[in-house]
Design an enzyme around this catalytic site. Sequence first.
Site, PDB file in Angstrom:
ATOM      1  N   LYS A  71       0.849  -1.189   0.000  1.00 20.94           N
ATOM      2  CA  LYS A  71       0.000   0.000   0.000  1.00 20.94           C
ATOM      3  C   LYS A  71       0.886   1.242   0.000  1.00 20.94           C
ATOM      4  O   LYS A  71       1.796   1.363   0.829  1.00 20.94           O
ATOM      5  CB  LYS A  71      -0.888  -0.022   1.245  1.00 20.94           C
ATOM      6  CG  LYS A  71      -2.120   0.849   1.164  1.00 20.94           C
ATOM      7  CD  LYS A  71      -3.077   0.488   2.285  1.00 20.94           C
ATOM      8  CE  LYS A  71      -4.334   1.326   2.238  1.00 20.94           C
ATOM      9  NZ  LYS A  71      -5.280   0.948   3.317  1.00 20.94           N
ATOM     10  N   ASP A 115     -16.518  -1.264  -1.449  1.00 17.46           N
ATOM     11  CA  ASP A 115     -15.160  -1.600  -1.895  1.00 17.46           C
ATOM     12  C   ASP A 115     -14.225  -1.820  -0.715  1.00 17.46           C
ATOM     13  O   ASP A 115     -13.078  -2.251  -0.918  1.00 17.46           O
ATOM     14  CB  ASP A 115     -14.607  -0.507  -2.816  1.00 17.46           C
ATOM     15  CG  ASP A 115     -14.624   0.865  -2.176  1.00 17.46           C
ATOM     16  OD1 ASP A 115     -15.731   1.387  -1.942  1.00 17.46           O
ATOM     17  OD2 ASP A 115     -13.548   1.427  -1.902  1.00 17.46           O
ATOM     18  N   ASP A 164      -9.210  -2.586   4.740  1.00 13.03           N
ATOM     19  CA  ASP A 164      -9.101  -1.215   4.241  1.00 13.03           C
ATOM     20  C   ASP A 164      -9.377  -0.185   5.327  1.00 13.03           C
ATOM     21  O   ASP A 164     -10.426   0.451   5.366  1.00 13.03           O
ATOM     22  CB  ASP A 164     -10.033  -1.004   3.043  1.00 13.03           C
ATOM     23  CG  ASP A 164      -9.313  -1.297   1.730  1.00 13.03           C
ATOM     24  OD1 ASP A 164      -8.165  -1.769   1.784  1.00 13.03           O
ATOM     25  OD2 ASP A 164      -9.899  -1.065   0.671  1.00 13.03           O
TER      26      ASP A 164
END
Length: 484
Positions: free
Chosen positions: A113, A252, A262
């Site tokens: 990330k 998402d 996330d």
Amino acid sequence: MKALDELNFDNRFAALGDVFSTHVLPQPLDAPRLVVASDAAMALLDLDPSQAREEVFAQLFGGHKLWAEAEPRAMVYSGHQFGHYNPQLGDGRGLLLGEVYNDAGEHWDLHLKGAGQTPYSRMGDGRAVLRSSIREFLASEALAALGIPSSRALCVIGSDTPVWREKQERGATLLRLAHSHVRFGSFEYFYYTRQPEQLQKLVDHVIAAHYPECLEQPQPYLALFRSIVERNAELIAQWQAYGFCHGVMNTDNMSILGITFDFGPFAFLDDFDAGFICNHSDHEGRYSFSNQVPIAHWNLSALGQALVNLVEVEALREALALFLPLYQAHYLDLMRRRLGLSTAQDGDLALVERLLGLMQLGAVDYNLFFRRLGEQPAPQALGKVRDDFVDLAGFDQWGHDYLARIASEDAAGRTARMNAVNPLYVLRNYLAQKAIDAAEDGNYEEVRRLHQVLARPFEEQAGMQAYAERPPEWGKHLEISCSS
């Protein structure tokens, strides 16, 4: 035990092809350096922490080197963000470097990330900043230590790369581990772009890789959806029982594995507040603490919509209807254990709800209450926590009913049972902020110390009392930005 250059790769998702992801190389960070690493996450890959060299971590996860077997891919997906459909999202700052398997045969995604721009960066720079990378690292590993399913974090790499958000910050990367990075929005993308063959290919991949038991069912696709419903019901129950607020439950950001995924502006509750909003961009409170249950249900319905060409609608509705009763059963089981109850009685839910109402009124520290309730015999413990409440008459009545309720329980080992489920240490936002402030000044010791404390949340640790105290007033109910 292995070294980092001895990992076994099996890039199953990359093999699906360019419709599902795009080949992208990570963009190197300037002067990369290791900020913090997790021994527990290393163990998932059979890595030997004693052989972990900081310069190797910095080069590999700072974008300067890559395994020959790696095949970095930016995954495409869409999703509903704050209830509105966004037709194309995707890995705008992250890359699936590859999939590896350990000696037990478990597959793990290596996801970097903050690796730079991709075709899905949407005008962004593709970078992550140090503060958000540290927050996700700490949260991932803290949740795992609590027993709450989560993606994992291997390490954070800091750098001298300038990144502009509200102000100039420094870029960082986080190496995230998960069995899969497929999310609800992955299915939505192929449904709404009318690619039924690709949607079915993705579903078949998910079943083969992560839910092979569904192949034994008469309707494997329905069985997959039901399994995802069941896993998410249990996950959300754990969030609610431990006071975890995700902050951005867009589709998402929802994993098909039912794991916490996330991280953005998350928070653990300090004082109990059912309406707490941890994301300062969430002006309407869509993702408030109390809304996490109905929003999870809404997100699952969005996933079900993406499957209507593979499963009969009525069957999807019946599977979706399992969510709330499953959630309630898991939640009540957890709350019973937090209260030291090992048996079930009909009035238990009302007892829990009355307690939460009293905690809300008195702004009682959520996790510390349960820990203190279990540290002494119940009558003495009730006296110890009583002064935290505003409605003393109401609390006294609740305490009377609680004592009557536990009279039928085995008192032997009560403290040990309760301490095993009620953490002494939780990742409070103010603790994370203090560690971030030090790290931004180049001192990583506090990040590493906080990580080590949170790795053993249920166990009292000598000299670490400061991490178990109520936060100062400035540190309560901090709202965190999405920007990272």
